[in-house]
Design a protein around this motif. Structure first.
Motif, PDB file in Angstrom:
ATOM      1  N   MET A   1      47.434  48.395  38.241  1.00 35.78           N
ATOM      2  CA  MET A   1      47.128  47.151  39.032  1.00 35.78           C
ATOM      3  C   MET A   1      47.328  46.011  37.882  1.00 35.78           C
ATOM      4  O   MET A   1      46.940  46.343  36.814  1.00 35.78           O
ATOM      5  N   ALA A   2      48.074  44.906  38.455  1.00 34.50           N
ATOM      6  CA  ALA A   2      48.280  44.034  37.472  1.00 34.50           C
ATOM      7  C   ALA A   2      47.016  43.326  37.278  1.00 34.50           C
ATOM      8  O   ALA A   2      46.249  42.988  37.874  1.00 34.50           O
ATOM      9  N   GLY A   3      47.163  42.681  36.152  1.00 39.80           N
ATOM     10  CA  GLY A   3      46.002  42.011  35.454  1.00 39.80           C
ATOM     11  C   GLY A   3      45.547  40.609  36.173  1.00 39.80           C
ATOM     12  O   GLY A   3      46.289  40.204  36.918  1.00 39.80           O
ATOM     13  N   SER A   4      44.393  40.030  35.960  1.00 44.95           N
ATOM     14  CA  SER A   4      43.906  38.776  36.571  1.00 44.95           C
ATOM     15  C   SER A   4      44.430  37.650  35.862  1.00 44.95           C
ATOM     16  O   SER A   4      44.022  36.565  36.267  1.00 44.95           O
ATOM     17  N   ASP A   5      45.226  37.694  35.038  1.00 44.36           N
ATOM     18  CA  ASP A   5      46.072  36.622  34.320  1.00 44.36           C
ATOM     19  C   ASP A   5      47.002  35.966  34.990  1.00 44.36           C
ATOM     20  O   ASP A   5      47.806  34.991  34.947  1.00 44.36           O
ATOM     21  N   VAL A   6      47.571  36.654  36.300  1.00 48.92           N
ATOM     22  CA  VAL A   6      48.433  36.134  37.122  1.00 48.92           C
ATOM     23  C   VAL A   6      47.981  35.115  38.036  1.00 48.92           C
ATOM     24  O   VAL A   6      46.921  35.370  38.844  1.00 48.92           O
ATOM     25  N   ARG A   7      48.554  33.973  38.161  1.00 50.78           N
ATOM     26  CA  ARG A   7      48.229  32.897  39.284  1.00 50.78           C
ATOM     27  C   ARG A   7      48.722  33.404  40.634  1.00 50.78           C
ATOM     28  O   ARG A   7      50.044  33.469  40.504  1.00 50.78           O
ATOM     29  N   LEU A   8      47.778  33.451  41.510  1.00 49.04           N
ATOM     30  CA  LEU A   8      48.134  34.039  42.748  1.00 49.04           C
ATOM     31  C   LEU A   8      47.755  32.974  43.998  1.00 49.04           C
ATOM     32  O   LEU A   8      46.790  32.379  43.800  1.00 49.04           O
ATOM     33  N   VAL A   9      48.731  33.136  44.920  1.00 51.45           N
ATOM     34  CA  VAL A   9      48.407  32.468  46.227  1.00 51.45           C
ATOM     35  C   VAL A   9      48.689  33.050  47.399  1.00 51.45           C
ATOM     36  O   VAL A   9      49.782  33.894  47.236  1.00 51.45           O
TER      37      VAL A   9
ATOM     38  N   PRO B   1      52.850  35.388  43.533  1.00 59.40           N
ATOM     39  CA  PRO B   1      52.680  35.102  42.156  1.00 59.40           C
ATOM     40  C   PRO B   1      53.607  33.823  41.750  1.00 59.40           C
ATOM     41  O   PRO B   1      54.373  33.625  42.055  1.00 59.40           O
ATOM     42  N   LEU B   2      52.614  32.570  40.965  1.00 61.86           N
ATOM     43  CA  LEU B   2      53.064  31.500  40.829  1.00 61.86           C
ATOM     44  C   LEU B   2      53.583  31.538  39.413  1.00 61.86           C
ATOM     45  O   LEU B   2      52.907  32.187  38.247  1.00 61.86           O
ATOM     46  N   ALA B   3      54.663  30.745  38.950  1.00 62.76           N
ATOM     47  CA  ALA B   3      55.068  30.588  37.755  1.00 62.76           C
ATOM     48  C   ALA B   3      54.082  29.564  37.096  1.00 62.76           C
ATOM     49  O   ALA B   3      53.358  28.856  37.502  1.00 62.76           O
ATOM     50  N   PRO B   4      54.286  29.548  35.591  1.00 61.01           N
ATOM     51  CA  PRO B   4      53.297  28.794  34.801  1.00 61.01           C
ATOM     52  C   PRO B   4      53.422  27.472  35.210  1.00 61.01           C
ATOM     53  O   PRO B   4      52.480  26.561  35.348  1.00 61.01           O
ATOM     54  N   ASP B   5      54.780  26.945  35.424  1.00 62.95           N
ATOM     55  CA  ASP B   5      55.037  25.593  35.840  1.00 62.95           C
ATOM     56  C   ASP B   5      54.772  25.386  37.441  1.00 62.95           C
ATOM     57  O   ASP B   5      55.045  26.251  38.061  1.00 62.95           O
ATOM     58  N   PRO B   6      54.252  24.283  37.755  1.00 65.49           N
ATOM     59  CA  PRO B   6      53.661  23.841  39.238  1.00 65.49           C
ATOM     60  C   PRO B   6      54.984  24.096  39.850  1.00 65.49           C
ATOM     61  O   PRO B   6      56.143  23.707  39.538  1.00 65.49           O
TER      62      PRO B   6
ATOM     63  N   ARG C   1      56.165  40.900  41.203  1.00 66.55           N
ATOM     64  CA  ARG C   1      56.521  41.222  42.564  1.00 66.55           C
ATOM     65  C   ARG C   1      55.914  40.628  43.614  1.00 66.55           C
ATOM     66  O   ARG C   1      54.537  40.152  43.384  1.00 66.55           O
ATOM     67  N   LEU C   2      56.607  40.061  44.507  1.00 63.95           N
ATOM     68  CA  LEU C   2      55.918  39.411  45.636  1.00 63.95           C
ATOM     69  C   LEU C   2      55.566  40.664  46.610  1.00 63.95           C
ATOM     70  O   LEU C   2      56.083  41.807  46.667  1.00 63.95           O
TER      71      LEU C   2
ATOM     72  N   SER D   1      46.502  45.142  47.435  1.00 62.39           N
ATOM     73  CA  SER D   1      47.496  44.460  46.453  1.00 62.39           C
ATOM     74  C   SER D   1      47.512  45.079  45.107  1.00 62.39           C
ATOM     75  O   SER D   1      46.573  45.879  44.725  1.00 62.39           O
ATOM     76  N   ARG D   2      48.501  45.047  44.696  1.00 64.59           N
ATOM     77  CA  ARG D   2      48.666  45.679  43.128  1.00 64.59           C
ATOM     78  C   ARG D   2      47.802  44.535  41.976  1.00 64.59           C
ATOM     79  O   ARG D   2      47.725  44.703  40.850  1.00 64.59           O
ATOM     80  N   TYR D   3      47.628  43.426  42.696  1.00 65.98           N
ATOM     81  CA  TYR D   3      47.205  42.451  41.715  1.00 65.98           C
ATOM     82  C   TYR D   3      45.573  42.431  41.826  1.00 65.98           C
ATOM     83  O   TYR D   3      45.021  42.456  42.975  1.00 65.98           O
ATOM     84  N   ARG D   4      45.002  42.124  40.652  1.00 69.87           N
ATOM     85  CA  ARG D   4      43.407  41.812  40.543  1.00 69.87           C
ATOM     86  C   ARG D   4      43.179  40.453  40.639  1.00 69.87           C
ATOM     87  O   ARG D   4      43.801  39.746  39.624  1.00 69.87           O
ATOM     88  N   PRO D   5      42.519  40.057  41.653  1.00 71.72           N
ATOM     89  CA  PRO D   5      42.204  38.628  41.771  1.00 71.72           C
ATOM     90  C   PRO D   5      41.738  37.783  40.553  1.00 71.72           C
ATOM     91  O   PRO D   5      40.807  38.464  39.914  1.00 71.72           O
ATOM     92  N   ARG D   6      41.994  36.733  40.328  1.00 71.38           N
ATOM     93  CA  ARG D   6      41.276  35.636  39.182  1.00 71.38           C
ATOM     94  C   ARG D   6      40.193  35.085  40.096  1.00 71.38           C
ATOM     95  O   ARG D   6      40.493  34.059  41.123  1.00 71.38           O
ATOM     96  N   ARG D   7      39.000  35.409  39.929  1.00 73.62           N
ATOM     97  CA  ARG D   7      37.951  34.506  40.458  1.00 73.62           C
ATOM     98  C   ARG D   7      36.642  34.831  39.716  1.00 73.62           C
ATOM     99  O   ARG D   7      36.544  35.820  38.933  1.00 73.62           O
TER     100      ARG D   7
END
Length: 191
Positions: free
Chosen positions: A1-9, A59-64, A72-73, A101-107
């Protein structure tokens, strides 16, 4: 599972718009557990998705404003929608996914009392209440744009391409025996 450092929407989508996700976008959500998406506002539109719901995890890029194409989407199938009143005549929604999801949410976790108080203090604007509490990052509610969704098909296509490697390639492969493909052989070291 991907870490929570990923910005997701999450773009909550009507099913059937894989080639044109900007046309299928219903509402913006936030991954709150690997298999649950919160829809803080506009959840009522979900009742019109009779053909089904896809959860497009972006997953969002660091730049807005852009996608992180190194990550991966994901498209998850929505299987259940729940609605809860938020006061002031509004409703928030929760969409459960068929798989995680493979992603762990940031919350950040909060108490029910703190959440209820923040929602009331923000005139029942759940997005603003969650941002104020640090549960979701500011700006996520506006992150799903037409431009962002128009980039999705090309990124998905590129991510689906398979890479082939033969043991005869010039690039050395640390695992070039049949044992590696079957998960290793007993009595023999991998590699």
């Amino acid at each position: 599972m991907a870490g929570s450092d990923v910005r997701l929407v999450v773009s909550v989508q009507a099913r059937g718009f894989e080639a044109a996700p900007w046309e299928g976008h219903l509402v913006t959500g936030v991954l709150v557990t690997p298999d649950e998406v919160l829809v803080p506002a506009g959840a009522a539109v979900l009742t019109g998705a009779a053909a089904g719901i896809d959860l497009l995890v972006l997953p969002l890029a660091p730049d807005p404003g852009g996608l992180d194409t190194d990550r991966r989407l994901e498209r998850l199938a929505g299987v259940r929608v729940r609605f809860v009143p938020t006061g002031g005549g509004g409703e928030a929604g929760g969409v459960s996914a068929a798989n995680a999801s493979r992603y762990r949410p940031r919350r950040r976790r909060v108490t029910r009392e703190a959440l209820d108080r923040s929602v009331a203090e923000h005139d029942h604007d759940v997005w603003a209440a969650l941002e104020a509490l640090g549960v979701v990052e500011e700006g996520l509610r506006d992150a799903v744009t037409d431009e962002l969704l128009r980039a999705v098909p090309a990124v998905e296509d590129a991510q689906r391409r398979i890479r082939f490697q033969h043991h005869l390639d010039d690039v050395p492969d640390p695992c070039s025996s049949l044992c590696c493909l079957v998960g290793g052989c007993f009595g023999e070291e991998k590699g």
